[in-house]
Write an enzyme that holds these catalytic residues in place. Structure first.
Site, PDB file in Angstrom:
ATOM      1  N   CYS A 180      -0.519  13.001 -15.930  1.00  0.00           N
ATOM      2  CA  CYS A 180      -1.435  14.065 -16.355  1.00  0.00           C
ATOM      3  C   CYS A 180      -2.770  13.874 -15.632  1.00  0.00           C
ATOM      4  CB  CYS A 180      -1.660  13.990 -17.875  1.00  0.00           C
ATOM      5  SG  CYS A 180      -2.952  15.118 -18.434  1.00  0.00           S
ATOM      6  N   ASP A 225       6.200   4.671  -1.608  1.00  0.00           N
ATOM      7  CA  ASP A 225       7.569   5.210  -1.505  1.00  0.00           C
ATOM      8  C   ASP A 225       8.583   4.480  -2.380  1.00  0.00           C
ATOM      9  OD1 ASP A 225       7.584   3.703   1.817  1.00  0.00           O
ATOM     10  OD2 ASP A 225       8.109   2.785  -0.096  1.00  0.00           O
ATOM     11  N   HIS A 252      -1.415   1.309  -4.337  1.00  0.00           N
ATOM     12  CA  HIS A 252      -1.812   2.715  -4.201  1.00  0.00           C
ATOM     13  C   HIS A 252      -0.934   3.648  -5.022  1.00  0.00           C
ATOM     14  CE1 HIS A 252      -3.910   1.767  -0.109  1.00  0.00           C
ATOM     15  NE2 HIS A 252      -4.511   1.216  -1.149  1.00  0.00           N
ATOM     16  N   SER A 261      -2.408  -1.085   9.302  1.00  0.00           N
ATOM     17  CA  SER A 261      -3.487  -1.021  10.303  1.00  0.00           C
ATOM     18  C   SER A 261      -4.712  -1.790   9.822  1.00  0.00           C
ATOM     19  CB  SER A 261      -3.859   0.432  10.568  1.00  0.00           C
ATOM     20  OG  SER A 261      -4.223   1.055   9.327  1.00  0.00           O
ATOM     21  N   GLU A 298       1.503  -3.297  17.096  1.00  0.00           N
ATOM     22  CA  GLU A 298       0.185  -2.997  17.687  1.00  0.00           C
ATOM     23  C   GLU A 298      -0.885  -3.959  17.160  1.00  0.00           C
ATOM     24  OE1 GLU A 298       1.978   0.005  19.666  1.00  0.00           O
ATOM     25  OE2 GLU A 298      -0.143  -0.578  19.884  1.00  0.00           O
ATOM     26  N   GLN A 302       0.849  -1.198   0.000  1.00  0.00           N
ATOM     27  CA  GLN A 302       0.000   0.000   0.000  1.00  0.00           C
ATOM     28  C   GLN A 302       0.886   1.250   0.000  1.00  0.00           C
ATOM     29  OE1 GLN A 302      -3.570  -0.741   2.908  1.00  0.00           O
ATOM     30  NE2 GLN A 302      -1.810  -1.929   3.637  1.00  0.00           N
TER      31      GLN A 302
HETATM   32  N1  APR Z   1       7.011  -2.387  12.006  1.00  0.00           N
HETATM   33  C1  APR Z   1       5.793  -2.912  11.715  1.00  0.00           C
HETATM   34  N2  APR Z   1       4.629  -2.224  11.830  1.00  0.00           N
HETATM   35  C2  APR Z   1       4.709  -0.952  12.281  1.00  0.00           C
HETATM   36  C3  APR Z   1       5.940  -0.324  12.611  1.00  0.00           C
HETATM   37  C4  APR Z   1       7.116  -1.102  12.454  1.00  0.00           C
HETATM   38  N3  APR Z   1       8.325  -0.595  12.741  1.00  0.00           N
HETATM   39  N4  APR Z   1       5.672   0.950  13.022  1.00  0.00           N
HETATM   40  C5  APR Z   1       4.332   1.122  12.946  1.00  0.00           C
HETATM   41  N5  APR Z   1       3.751  -0.026  12.517  1.00  0.00           N
HETATM   42  C6  APR Z   1       2.329  -0.282  12.260  1.00  0.00           C
HETATM   43  C7  APR Z   1       1.370   0.515  13.096  1.00  0.00           C
HETATM   44  O1  APR Z   1       1.089  -0.175  14.322  1.00  0.00           O
HETATM   45  C8  APR Z   1       0.140   0.552  12.196  1.00  0.00           C
HETATM   46  O2  APR Z   1      -0.716  -0.567  12.445  1.00  0.00           O
HETATM   47  O3  APR Z   1       2.085   0.117  10.928  1.00  0.00           O
HETATM   48  C9  APR Z   1       0.703   0.419  10.785  1.00  0.00           C
HETATM   49  C10 APR Z   1       0.593   1.679   9.951  1.00  0.00           C
HETATM   50  O4  APR Z   1      -0.785   1.915   9.751  1.00  0.00           O
HETATM   51  P1  APR Z   1      -1.236   3.161   8.859  1.00  0.00           P
HETATM   52  O5  APR Z   1      -0.477   4.373   9.223  1.00  0.00           O
HETATM   53  O6  APR Z   1      -2.733   3.155   8.881  1.00  0.00           O
HETATM   54  O7  APR Z   1      -0.727   2.791   7.380  1.00  0.00           O
HETATM   55  P2  APR Z   1      -1.379   1.793   6.369  1.00  0.00           P
HETATM   56  O8  APR Z   1      -2.009   0.623   7.051  1.00  0.00           O
HETATM   57  O9  APR Z   1      -0.337   1.511   5.331  1.00  0.00           O
HETATM   58  O10 APR Z   1      -2.531   2.684   5.690  1.00  0.00           O
HETATM   59  C11 APR Z   1      -3.190   2.091   4.580  1.00  0.00           C
HETATM   60  O11 APR Z   1      -4.413   4.047   4.066  1.00  0.00           O
HETATM   61  O12 APR Z   1      -3.652   5.939   4.770  1.00  0.00           O
HETATM   62  C12 APR Z   1      -4.072   5.331   3.621  1.00  0.00           C
HETATM   63  O13 APR Z   1      -3.394   5.134   1.364  1.00  0.00           O
HETATM   64  C13 APR Z   1      -2.927   5.223   2.675  1.00  0.00           C
HETATM   65  O14 APR Z   1      -1.676   3.282   1.978  1.00  0.00           O
HETATM   66  C14 APR Z   1      -2.292   3.910   3.096  1.00  0.00           C
HETATM   67  C15 APR Z   1      -3.499   3.121   3.550  1.00  0.00           C
END
Ligand code: APR
Length: 253
Positions: A132, A109, A124, A196, A222, A106
């Site tokens: 464009c 980067d 994503h 998450s 978490e 997702q």
């Molecule tokens: N190692 C593993 N997991 C980690 C670490 C780590 N070092 N640090 C944080 N996390 C976990 C957090 O506990 C959290 O559950 O990574 C997760 C990040 O969750 P989000 O910030 O919600 O990111 P993501 O799940 O990728 O979001 C999904 O939603 O925000 C939109 O398009 C965006 O691609 C993104 C999508």
């Protein structure tokens, strides 16, 4: 909470020894140890006043294209200093031990490819690419037309360029999603790492895999909505846990 996630890894190692098809779904948590804030982390500095969920939408770009473009250019700037971390490299190395190993990310980067992962499905999009906003074709920045502001314009039709990422309310790239669903339905082991599990349709991939009989592993410091359905939950950082998994898999016996 397990005292040592390694204790329960024997079940996973046993599965991996016979598995041939692996999927690793990754989210922002995998890039956290590269210094890239997760999507739901507080925005820093200049951008603290803006809610990402407000900026990452087609409506926001239509209303304030320069604000949205500048926000993504700031995030792209963060990438200039970001390097893949031990978790990215371990995933790239793990893939070499299986005939079929797909990273479904997702993240926008590009760090998985930079770490050497051969098969990466970007659900994503990718922040490093611009397209464009009218024709949806990818445009290299050096081919773009300048405008009186920081915005760039398409050399063919003059419309503003936008980041080649999926915004809230937009459909995911169809081919990428179809490949990801097929991989999830056919895999023996499915890892959900650093996500998450809140955003669809990516959040449904682990369920598809589980329902098709895969061994489901969650790797996240978490708990998430997926935790209760996982066969194994590893409460650890990906940059620590994935290299340890690789060492365990490679150790004799
Ligand atoms: N190692 C593993 N997991 C980690 C670490 C780590 N070092 N640090 C944080 N996390 C976990 C957090 O506990 C959290 O559950 O990574 C997760 C990040 O969750 P989000 O910030 O919600 O990111 P993501 O799940 O990728 O979001 C999904 O939603 O925000 C939109 O398009 C965006 O691609 C993104 C999508």
């Amino acid at each position: 909470m397990q005292n040592d996630p390694m204790l329960d890894w024997q079940s996973l190692i046993a599965k991996l020894k016979t598995a041939t098809r692996i999927v690793a779904l990754t989210g922002a948590g995998v890039s956290a140890e590269s210094g890239i804030p997760t999507f739901r982390d507080a925005q820093t500095g200049l951008w603290a006043q803006y809610d990402p969920l407000e900026l990452a939408t087609p409506q926001a770009f239509a209303r304030q294209p320069q604000l949205v473009w500048d926000w993504y250019e700031w995030r792209r700037g963060l990438l200039a200093h970001a390097q893949p971390n031990a978790g990215h490299f371990a995933l790239a190395e793990l893939a070499k031990r299986f005939p079929h190993f797909v990273v479904v990310t997702q993240n926008i980067d590009g760090l998985h490819a930079q770490a050497g992962s051969a098969e990466v499905i970007e659900l994503h999009g990718n922040l490093r690419r611009a397209k464009c906003s009218r024709e949806e074709i990818i445009v290299a920045r050096e081919d773009a037309r300048a405008t009186p502001t920081s915005l760039l314009a398409c050399p063919h039709c003059g419309a503003y360029l936008r980041p080649d990422v999926v915004w809230f309310g937009e459909a995911l790239p169809r081919a990428a999603l179809e490949r990801a669903v097929r991989a999830a339905m056919q895999c023996h082991v499915f890892f959900s790492i650093g996500t998450s599990g809140l955003v669809e349709p990516a959040a449904s991939l682990p369920r598809f895999a589980r329902e098709a009989g895969a061994f489901l592993v969650e790797l996240n410091p978490e708990p998430t909505p997926l935790s209760a359905n996982a066969d194994l939950v590893v409460r650890a950082k990906s940059g620590e846990a994935l290299p340890r998994l690789l060492r365990q898999l490679d150790s004799p016996g």
